[in-house]
Design a protein around this motif. Sequence first.
Motif, mmCIF file in Angstrom:
data_model
loop_
_atom_site.group_PDB
_atom_site.id
_atom_site.type_symbol
_atom_site.label_atom_id
_atom_site.label_comp_id
_atom_site.label_asym_id
_atom_site.label_seq_id
_atom_site.Cartn_x
_atom_site.Cartn_y
_atom_site.Cartn_z
ATOM 1 N N GLU A 75 -1.462 -43.218 -82.586
ATOM 2 C CA GLU A 75 -0.954 -43.635 -83.896
ATOM 3 C C GLU A 75 -1.119 -45.142 -84.095
ATOM 4 O OE1 GLU A 75 3.473 -44.156 -85.704
ATOM 5 O OE2 GLU A 75 3.031 -42.206 -84.787
ATOM 6 N N ILE A 78 -4.908 -46.061 -84.531
ATOM 7 C CA ILE A 78 -5.413 -45.659 -85.854
ATOM 8 C C ILE A 78 -4.845 -46.556 -86.949
ATOM 9 C CG2 ILE A 78 -5.325 -43.854 -87.614
ATOM 10 C CD1 ILE A 78 -5.556 -41.804 -85.323
ATOM 11 N N ASN A 79 -3.530 -46.723 -86.966
ATOM 12 C CA ASN A 79 -2.895 -47.481 -88.052
ATOM 13 C C ASN A 79 -3.276 -48.953 -88.052
ATOM 14 O OD1 ASN A 79 -1.634 -45.192 -89.043
ATOM 15 N ND2 ASN A 79 0.243 -45.557 -87.897
ATOM 16 N N LYS A 82 -7.592 -49.429 -88.318
ATOM 17 C CA LYS A 82 -8.313 -48.873 -89.466
ATOM 18 C C LYS A 82 -8.529 -49.898 -90.573
ATOM 19 C CE LYS A 82 -6.023 -45.906 -91.988
ATOM 20 N NZ LYS A 82 -5.443 -44.664 -92.528
#
Length: 112
Positions: A75, A78-79, A82
Amino acid sequence: MKKIEAIIRPHKLDEVQEALSEAGFAGLTVSEVRGYGRQKGHKEVYRGTEYNINFVPKVKIELICSDDKLEKAIEIIINVGKTGQVGDGKIFIYDVKDAIRIRTGESGESAL
């Protein structure tokens, strides 16, 4: 235990590393890598001549974590990593049979 390999953009490394550190992930290995996927490289102009850059510079982050921390690590990567553009990277997850700390001989999750 799981091994996470994440290929991310180089300018996102400091942010991802800081976020993982704040979440309690202590160890991290970073390698400068080059490659391509859907991004297929890019063109650059140097002294009026156009060059095709087939392999795009990226950063590979490797970390080992316990199974219960896997989703949190993914998580975060990705967060924070990105941008929403093609070429943001990939995450690969592997099973780790064992880990041994060389200095003390500890094994398993206590070696992390």
